[in-house]
Design a protein around this motif. Structure first.
Motif, PDB file in Angstrom:
ATOM      1  N   THR A 286       0.831  -1.194   0.000  1.00 48.72           N
ATOM      2  CA  THR A 286       0.000   0.000   0.000  1.00 48.72           C
ATOM      3  C   THR A 286       0.870   1.250   0.000  1.00 48.72           C
ATOM      4  O   THR A 286       0.397   2.346  -0.311  1.00 48.72           O
ATOM      5  N   PHE A 287       2.141   1.091   0.345  1.00 50.62           N
ATOM      6  CA  PHE A 287       3.091   2.204   0.291  1.00 50.62           C
ATOM      7  C   PHE A 287       4.469   1.726  -0.157  1.00 50.62           C
ATOM      8  O   PHE A 287       4.957   2.093  -1.204  1.00 50.62           O
ATOM      9  N   GLY A 288       5.111   0.898   0.652  1.00 49.12           N
ATOM     10  CA  GLY A 288       6.461   0.436   0.337  1.00 49.12           C
ATOM     11  C   GLY A 288       7.499   1.209   1.128  1.00 49.12           C
ATOM     12  O   GLY A 288       8.378   1.867   0.552  1.00 49.12           O
ATOM     13  N   GLN A 289       7.429   1.122   2.467  1.00 47.28           N
ATOM     14  CA  GLN A 289       8.350   1.870   3.325  1.00 47.28           C
ATOM     15  C   GLN A 289       9.803   1.547   3.039  1.00 47.28           C
ATOM     16  O   GLN A 289      10.663   2.431   3.001  1.00 47.28           O
ATOM     17  N   VAL A 290      10.097   0.266   2.809  1.00 47.09           N
ATOM     18  CA  VAL A 290      11.490  -0.114   2.552  1.00 47.09           C
ATOM     19  C   VAL A 290      11.988   0.474   1.230  1.00 47.09           C
ATOM     20  O   VAL A 290      13.190   0.717   1.062  1.00 47.09           O
ATOM     21  N   VAL A 291      11.086   0.709   0.293  1.00 45.77           N
ATOM     22  CA  VAL A 291      11.479   1.349  -0.972  1.00 45.77           C
ATOM     23  C   VAL A 291      11.955   2.770  -0.701  1.00 45.77           C
ATOM     24  O   VAL A 291      12.993   3.209  -1.220  1.00 45.77           O
ATOM     25  N   LEU A 292      11.221   3.489   0.138  1.00 46.53           N
ATOM     26  CA  LEU A 292      11.605   4.858   0.483  1.00 46.53           C
ATOM     27  C   LEU A 292      12.935   4.880   1.229  1.00 46.53           C
ATOM     28  O   LEU A 292      13.786   5.753   0.990  1.00 46.53           O
ATOM     29  N   GLU A 293      13.149   3.916   2.117  1.00 45.31           N
ATOM     30  CA  GLU A 293      14.402   3.855   2.865  1.00 45.31           C
ATOM     31  C   GLU A 293      15.574   3.524   1.942  1.00 45.31           C
ATOM     32  O   GLU A 293      16.688   4.052   2.120  1.00 45.31           O
ATOM     33  N   ALA A 294      15.326   2.662   0.968  1.00 43.31           N
ATOM     34  CA  ALA A 294      16.364   2.340  -0.007  1.00 43.31           C
ATOM     35  C   ALA A 294      16.733   3.572  -0.827  1.00 43.31           C
ATOM     36  O   ALA A 294      17.916   3.862  -1.054  1.00 43.31           O
ATOM     37  N   MET A 295      15.732   4.319  -1.285  1.00 40.63           N
ATOM     38  CA  MET A 295      15.983   5.524  -2.069  1.00 40.63           C
ATOM     39  C   MET A 295      16.749   6.559  -1.256  1.00 40.63           C
ATOM     40  O   MET A 295      17.685   7.201  -1.758  1.00 40.63           O
ATOM     41  N   SER A 296      16.378   6.720   0.010  1.00 43.98           N
ATOM     42  CA  SER A 296      17.079   7.665   0.873  1.00 43.98           C
ATOM     43  C   SER A 296      18.545   7.259   1.064  1.00 43.98           C
ATOM     44  O   SER A 296      19.408   8.109   1.275  1.00 43.98           O
ATOM     45  N   SER A 297      18.800   5.946   0.958  1.00 42.81           N
ATOM     46  CA  SER A 297      20.164   5.423   1.089  1.00 42.81           C
ATOM     47  C   SER A 297      20.932   5.471  -0.221  1.00 42.81           C
ATOM     48  O   SER A 297      22.091   5.052  -0.282  1.00 42.81           O
ATOM     49  N   GLY A 298      20.286   5.963  -1.272  1.00 41.63           N
ATOM     50  CA  GLY A 298      20.968   6.122  -2.551  1.00 41.63           C
ATOM     51  C   GLY A 298      20.882   4.934  -3.482  1.00 41.63           C
ATOM     52  O   GLY A 298      21.693   4.812  -4.406  1.00 41.63           O
ATOM     53  N   LEU A 299      19.882   4.063  -3.279  1.00 43.35           N
ATOM     54  CA  LEU A 299      19.773   2.870  -4.126  1.00 43.35           C
ATOM     55  C   LEU A 299      18.719   3.055  -5.213  1.00 43.35           C
ATOM     56  O   LEU A 299      17.552   3.342  -4.907  1.00 43.35           O
ATOM     57  N   PRO A 300      19.076   2.887  -6.481  1.00 43.03           N
ATOM     58  CA  PRO A 300      18.056   2.786  -7.527  1.00 43.03           C
ATOM     59  C   PRO A 300      17.204   1.548  -7.267  1.00 43.03           C
ATOM     60  O   PRO A 300      17.694   0.536  -6.743  1.00 43.03           O
ATOM     61  N   VAL A 301      15.925   1.613  -7.625  1.00 40.95           N
ATOM     62  CA  VAL A 301      14.990   0.534  -7.329  1.00 40.95           C
ATOM     63  C   VAL A 301      14.637  -0.212  -8.606  1.00 40.95           C
ATOM     64  O   VAL A 301      14.306   0.405  -9.622  1.00 40.95           O
ATOM     65  N   VAL A 302      14.717  -1.545  -8.542  1.00 37.04           N
ATOM     66  CA  VAL A 302      14.232  -2.396  -9.627  1.00 37.04           C
ATOM     67  C   VAL A 302      12.956  -3.059  -9.097  1.00 37.04           C
ATOM     68  O   VAL A 302      13.005  -3.959  -8.259  1.00 37.04           O
ATOM     69  N   GLY A 303      11.819  -2.557  -9.558  1.00 38.17           N
ATOM     70  CA  GLY A 303      10.542  -3.031  -9.020  1.00 38.17           C
ATOM     71  C   GLY A 303       9.524  -3.282 -10.108  1.00 38.17           C
ATOM     72  O   GLY A 303       9.865  -3.451 -11.286  1.00 38.17           O
ATOM     73  N   LEU A 304       8.259  -3.294  -9.710  1.00 42.38           N
ATOM     74  CA  LEU A 304       7.156  -3.535 -10.633  1.00 42.38           C
ATOM     75  C   LEU A 304       6.201  -2.341 -10.611  1.00 42.38           C
ATOM     76  O   LEU A 304       6.168  -1.574  -9.642  1.00 42.38           O
ATOM     77  N   VAL A 305       5.434  -2.212 -11.679  1.00 47.73           N
ATOM     78  CA  VAL A 305       4.378  -1.197 -11.713  1.00 47.73           C
ATOM     79  C   VAL A 305       3.235  -1.730 -10.850  1.00 47.73           C
ATOM     80  O   VAL A 305       2.425  -2.557 -11.293  1.00 47.73           O
ATOM     81  N   ALA A 306       3.185  -1.294  -9.605  1.00 48.49           N
ATOM     82  CA  ALA A 306       2.203  -1.816  -8.645  1.00 48.49           C
ATOM     83  C   ALA A 306       1.853  -0.728  -7.651  1.00 48.49           C
ATOM     84  O   ALA A 306       2.589   0.259  -7.502  1.00 48.49           O
ATOM     85  N   GLU A 307       0.706  -0.919  -6.949  1.00 45.32           N
ATOM     86  CA  GLU A 307       0.272   0.055  -5.961  1.00 45.32           C
ATOM     87  C   GLU A 307       1.385   0.328  -4.956  1.00 45.32           C
ATOM     88  O   GLU A 307       2.114  -0.563  -4.554  1.00 45.32           O
ATOM     89  N   GLY A 308       1.479   1.578  -4.545  1.00 45.99           N
ATOM     90  CA  GLY A 308       2.481   1.957  -3.561  1.00 45.99           C
ATOM     91  C   GLY A 308       3.822   2.240  -4.199  1.00 45.99           C
ATOM     92  O   GLY A 308       4.314   3.365  -4.167  1.00 45.99           O
ATOM     93  N   VAL A 309       4.420   1.228  -4.801  1.00 43.70           N
ATOM     94  CA  VAL A 309       5.754   1.360  -5.369  1.00 43.70           C
ATOM     95  C   VAL A 309       5.779   2.383  -6.495  1.00 43.70           C
ATOM     96  O   VAL A 309       6.693   3.223  -6.579  1.00 43.70           O
ATOM     97  N   ARG A 310       4.776   2.361  -7.357  1.00 45.98           N
ATOM     98  CA  ARG A 310       4.783   3.277  -8.502  1.00 45.98           C
ATOM     99  C   ARG A 310       4.549   4.725  -8.087  1.00 45.98           C
ATOM    100  O   ARG A 310       4.802   5.644  -8.873  1.00 45.98           O
ATOM    101  N   ASP A 311       4.086   4.947  -6.853  1.00 46.89           N
ATOM    102  CA  ASP A 311       3.966   6.313  -6.351  1.00 46.89           C
ATOM    103  C   ASP A 311       5.317   6.859  -5.893  1.00 46.89           C
ATOM    104  O   ASP A 311       5.505   8.076  -5.829  1.00 46.89           O
ATOM    105  N   LEU A 312       6.233   5.970  -5.560  1.00 46.66           N
ATOM    106  CA  LEU A 312       7.542   6.374  -5.036  1.00 46.66           C
ATOM    107  C   LEU A 312       8.621   6.418  -6.109  1.00 46.66           C
ATOM    108  O   LEU A 312       9.468   7.313  -6.122  1.00 46.66           O
TER     109      LEU A 312
END
Length: 438
Positions: A286-312
């Protein structure tokens, strides 16, 4: 304010829901609010100044870590005695549904709000219980529709809820501690520990979350099997029902993978900043908190077009997102692998995405996120106050109309019934006809 929170999930269990609740309690304490939490037994009496009331639960067989928590009679007494100004139901399904019944019978005038955290209807399909998906949506709608507001963490989740006819949906976003989750904590020694190579040239692929099939972890493992392990290394942070199966398969195929178990605090932050890419295949966020923490740590994200993740994640700017619509499982693994390879090979692109991710994550403040929830509490209590005021006005108008129908002048408005009866008798005495003089 006096704020009562009823939750299906709480510490010491660590996940997105419990971490968000912990943040909320800390924020409410700093704001001088009084809080009572009713939920599963935590082994604690208080947290961040909040009073904790725990109960036992029955394990949910398809997902033993989840429990159907039981509403205790003591909960009812404590909730009424607490005299809440607002009641917040967190992911109401079982315990929250019981709380709704109590609110309806004991606390009818107290506003109730809810928060939607977990896509339980989607989980039904992952547990092989897809036949129950429509039923779960109807039950979720039933529970949340009894609340003044339903809050959710992302625009895409709000769209999904409104599609399923949820009403009065508002956003309760999340934040990130940019001091804790920062590239500054990168550790060469940790990278060497993971790979067995000092100053390793390998690209570290990091996954953080439950090792469970509803998180689609199999997609990462299937893609990683096909990669050149001389150039990359997979680190899985977390635990769950799929852990043993994944570990056994990797050992059987002699695929190098590091399993760290659950990490928290500085250990988790160091793991994030010591990796190079964040691989996150979940479709149930519904959000993806760990995605936000990864981005804050400087990591590009390899994910899917899905709820939560695609907003971040901004595709091609802060990561690469795969649209799996119409793809078979084998095709998904193939395309997901291709996205990983693109970022392994293109270091300049990775660097640009890393900088973009840090900048994007910096826009998410925990204080602002928690204030959104406090504002929902304020709005709910204010609306309840206005509703009661309007009811009082209506009742006064009804009483006035009743008095006017009795032929009174209206000057007695506000008198008690006994006083009005006395006035009626006095008026009756005054109205006797004057007898003629003899």
């Amino acid at each position: 304010m006096h704020i009562a929170i009823v939750t299906e999930n709480f510490l010491p269990k660590v996940d997105g829901v419990t971490r968000t609740l912990a943040r909320l309690l800390e924020h409410l304490q700093a704001g001088g609010h009084r809080v009572a939490v009713f939920g599963p037994e935590s082994g604690m009496e208080t947290y961040a100044g909040a009073e904790l009331y725990g109960t036992a639960g029955i394990p949910f067989l398809p997902y033993p870590e989840l429990k159907l928590n039981l509403w205790r009679p003591e909960f009812t007494r404590k909730l009424v005695e607490f005299e809440p100004h607002v009641i917040h139901l967190v992911d109401p399904v079982w315990l929250g549904a019981a709380a709704l019944a109590i609110c309806h019978t004991k606390l009818q005038d107290i506003p109730v709000v809810s928060s939607y955290h977990t896509n339980l209807a989607t989980y039904c399909g992952h547990f092989g219980l897809g036949i129950f998906t429509p039923l779960m949506w109807r039950w979720n709608l039933f529970c949340h529709s009894r609340c003044r507001y339903t809050v959710c963490p992302s625009p895409s989740t709000r769209d999904m809820l409104e599609y399923h006819e949820f009403q009065n949906v508002r956003l309760w976003p999340r934040g990130v501690d940019t001091t804790l989750f920062s590239p500054r904590h990168r550790s060469c020694s940790l990278r060497a520990e993971w790979t067995g190579q000092p100053d390793t040239p390998k690209t570290i692929l990091l996954y953080v979350g439950r090792l469970s099939y509803e998180k689609n972890i199999g997609l990462v493992v299937d893609a990683y099997k096909q990669l050149d392990h001389a150039r990359c290394h997979l680190v899985l942070v977390g635990h769950g029902p799929a852990h043993n199966d994944i570990k056994a398969e990797c050992e059987r195929l002699e695929i190098p993978v590091t399993f760290t178990g659950y990490l928290q605090g500085t250990e988790l932050a160091t793991a994030f900043s010591s990796a190079d890419l964040f691989v996150f295949p979940s479709t149930t966020e519904t959000f993806g908190q760990v995605v936000l923490e990864a981005m804050s740590s400087g990591l590009p994200v390899v994910g899917l077009v899905a709820e939560g993740v695609r907003d971040l994640v901004d595709h091609r700017k802060t990561g690469l997102l795969l649209d799996t619509t119409g793809l078979t499982v084998k095709e998904q693994a193939k395309h997901y692998k291709a996205n990983i390879i693109t970022l392994i090979n293109d270091i300049p692109l990775r660097t640009v995405m890393s900088n973009n991710a840090i900048k994007s994550a910096s826009r998410y403040s925990w204080w602002e996120a928690m204030e959104c929830m406090v504002q929902v509490y304020r709005d709910a209590t204010e609306e309840a106050r206005l509703k009661h005021t309007m009811l009082d006005i209506d009742n006064q108008q009804i009483n006035k109309h009743s008095v006017d129908e009795r032929g009174d002048s209206g000057v007695e408005e506000g008198f008690s019934e006994e006083e009005l009866d006395d006035l009626d008798r006095a008026e009756a005495g005054k109205s006797k006809p004057i007898e003629p003089l003899l």
